[in-house]
Design a protein around this motif. Structure first.
Motif, PDB file in Angstrom:
ATOM      1  N   ILE A 176       0.859  -1.187   0.000  1.00 14.04           N
ATOM      2  CA  ILE A 176       0.000   0.000   0.000  1.00 14.04           C
ATOM      3  C   ILE A 176       0.894   1.236   0.000  1.00 14.04           C
ATOM      4  O   ILE A 176       1.731   1.408   0.880  1.00 14.04           O
ATOM      5  CB  ILE A 176      -0.943   0.003   1.212  1.00 14.04           C
ATOM      6  N   GLU A 177       0.705   2.085  -0.986  1.00  9.74           N
ATOM      7  CA  GLU A 177       1.580   3.231  -1.226  1.00  9.74           C
ATOM      8  C   GLU A 177       1.076   4.481  -0.522  1.00  9.74           C
ATOM      9  O   GLU A 177      -0.133   4.747  -0.497  1.00  9.74           O
ATOM     10  CB  GLU A 177       1.630   3.490  -2.734  1.00  9.74           C
ATOM     11  N   SER A 178       1.981   5.247   0.071  1.00 10.54           N
ATOM     12  CA  SER A 178       1.735   6.642   0.483  1.00 10.54           C
ATOM     13  C   SER A 178       0.679   6.815   1.571  1.00 10.54           C
ATOM     14  O   SER A 178       0.105   7.900   1.694  1.00 10.54           O
ATOM     15  CB  SER A 178       1.321   7.490  -0.736  1.00 10.54           C
ATOM     16  N   LEU A 179       0.389   5.809   2.359  1.00 15.89           N
ATOM     17  CA  LEU A 179      -0.572   5.959   3.446  1.00 15.89           C
ATOM     18  C   LEU A 179       0.107   5.665   4.780  1.00 15.89           C
ATOM     19  O   LEU A 179       0.857   4.696   4.894  1.00 15.89           O
ATOM     20  CB  LEU A 179      -1.775   5.020   3.265  1.00 15.89           C
ATOM     21  N   ASP A 180      -0.185   6.498   5.770  1.00 17.70           N
ATOM     22  CA  ASP A 180       0.370   6.289   7.106  1.00 17.70           C
ATOM     23  C   ASP A 180      -0.191   4.990   7.699  1.00 17.70           C
ATOM     24  O   ASP A 180      -1.378   4.681   7.518  1.00 17.70           O
ATOM     25  CB  ASP A 180       0.012   7.484   7.994  1.00 17.70           C
ATOM     26  N   PHE A 183      -3.460   5.228   9.548  1.00 15.87           N
ATOM     27  CA  PHE A 183      -4.671   5.298   8.735  1.00 15.87           C
ATOM     28  C   PHE A 183      -5.024   3.924   8.169  1.00 15.87           C
ATOM     29  O   PHE A 183      -6.203   3.552   8.085  1.00 15.87           O
ATOM     30  CB  PHE A 183      -4.512   6.294   7.589  1.00 15.87           C
ATOM     31  N   VAL A 184      -3.994   3.158   7.759  1.00 17.29           N
ATOM     32  CA  VAL A 184      -4.238   1.813   7.236  1.00 17.29           C
ATOM     33  C   VAL A 184      -4.953   0.967   8.277  1.00 17.29           C
ATOM     34  O   VAL A 184      -5.958   0.294   7.991  1.00 17.29           O
ATOM     35  CB  VAL A 184      -2.918   1.151   6.803  1.00 17.29           C
ATOM     36  N   ALA A 187      -8.536   2.153   8.678  1.00 16.59           N
ATOM     37  CA  ALA A 187      -9.384   1.731   7.560  1.00 16.59           C
ATOM     38  C   ALA A 187      -9.753   0.260   7.679  1.00 16.59           C
ATOM     39  O   ALA A 187     -10.886  -0.132   7.387  1.00 16.59           O
ATOM     40  CB  ALA A 187      -8.666   1.998   6.235  1.00 16.59           C
ATOM     41  N   GLN A 195     -10.715   2.626   0.426  1.00 17.49           N
ATOM     42  CA  GLN A 195      -9.757   3.722   0.493  1.00 17.49           C
ATOM     43  C   GLN A 195      -8.319   3.213   0.412  1.00 17.49           C
ATOM     44  O   GLN A 195      -7.397   4.000   0.167  1.00 17.49           O
ATOM     45  CB  GLN A 195      -9.972   4.527   1.770  1.00 17.49           C
ATOM     46  N   LEU A 196      -8.147   1.912   0.630  1.00 18.42           N
ATOM     47  CA  LEU A 196      -6.813   1.324   0.502  1.00 18.42           C
ATOM     48  C   LEU A 196      -6.552   0.847  -0.919  1.00 18.42           C
ATOM     49  O   LEU A 196      -5.408   0.830  -1.368  1.00 18.42           O
ATOM     50  CB  LEU A 196      -6.653   0.156   1.477  1.00 18.42           C
ATOM     51  N   LYS A 199      -4.509   2.997  -3.347  1.00 18.31           N
ATOM     52  CA  LYS A 199      -3.072   3.120  -3.110  1.00 18.31           C
ATOM     53  C   LYS A 199      -2.353   1.775  -3.193  1.00 18.31           C
ATOM     54  O   LYS A 199      -1.181   1.681  -2.854  1.00 18.31           O
ATOM     55  CB  LYS A 199      -2.820   3.757  -1.733  1.00 18.31           C
TER      56      LYS A 199
END
Length: 238
Positions: A176-180, A183-184, A187, A195-196, A199
């Protein structure tokens, strides 16, 4: 080590077994230490033995298998289909350590099923978030290297993508790119999986990389599978 029961893993308790004609199983990171490999060379490895024992009561037989260190591919079919399975070929491509080591790479089984050319391709691609381009490069290498050893009479499937259907699976290691990470986890806990998806590196690659344009992926209706706390289905609480 394999678990004691793989019935639910193979969906053998769902009542759909009579509707299933073939089962392809891809394994990665099977124990490949030298003493284990020597034993497996003389005897069937434990994972393959388990799957054969579990599937035989459902009238499945092992059609073909190929192993490259810790990467194994097994293809089963109902026994009464065997006369219609022809031109079976296997291949493997090492991509670890510049192509010299088989801890990464791909193994395939290609065959004609009732006259249709099928390919099962099990891959273990490079790990880590920043290696997305190397994963794509290794996949391209595998596709380029795995050409049929002999041209099948009346068939045009010389390379992987020439087959009527290609099943590509394994430990592909796209992340999964560019997500903290917070937040992952949020989610996942709140079933905001859509929303995942946006990314997901493989989803991004499918929209930007022409070689993947013909591939279709089933719905991602499950949480990310990397990483879990060891021995649990709990998503990475460390």
């Amino acid at each position: 080590m394999p678990p004691s029961d793989v019935t639910s893993l193979l969906h053998l308790n769902t009542g759909d077994t009579n509707e299933t004609d073939m089962i392809a199983i891809g394994l990665q990171e099977v124990n490949s230490m030298i003493n284990k490999r020597l034993k497996d060379a003389l005897f069937t490895d434990q994972w393959s033995e388990l799957f054969m024992d579990v599937l035989s009561p459902f009238h499945f037989v092992l059609v073909s298998t190929v192993r490259m260190q810790g990467v194994i591919l097994l293809v089963f079919a109902k026994y009464y289909h065997l006369p219609f399975l022809q031109d079976i070929q296997t291949d493997c491509t090492r991509t670890g350590l510049g192509g010299y080591w088989g801890n990464k790479g791909g193994v395939s089984v290609r065959l004609s099923v009732f006259g249709h050319m099928l390919c099962f391709l099990n891959c273990h691609l490079p790990a880590h978030l920043e290696k997305a381009e190397q994963r794509k490069d290794d996949f391209t290498t595998i596709l380029h290297m795995q050409q049929c050893q002999q041209q099948l009479e009346g068939q045009a499937a010389s390379g992987i993508l020439d087959h009527d259907i290609v099943f590509w699976f394994g430990d592909l290691n796209f992340r999964i790119e560019s997500l903290d990470i917070r937040f992952v986890k949020y989610a996942i806990a709140n079933s905001l999986l859509s929303q995942l998806w946006e990314k997901d590196q493989l989803n991004i690659a499918k929209s930007t990389w022409p070689i993947l344009s013909g591939f279709q992926e089933g719905p991602l209706n499950f949480p990310p599978t990397f990483k879990f706390d060891v021995g649990t289905n709990q998503y990475d609480t460390r």
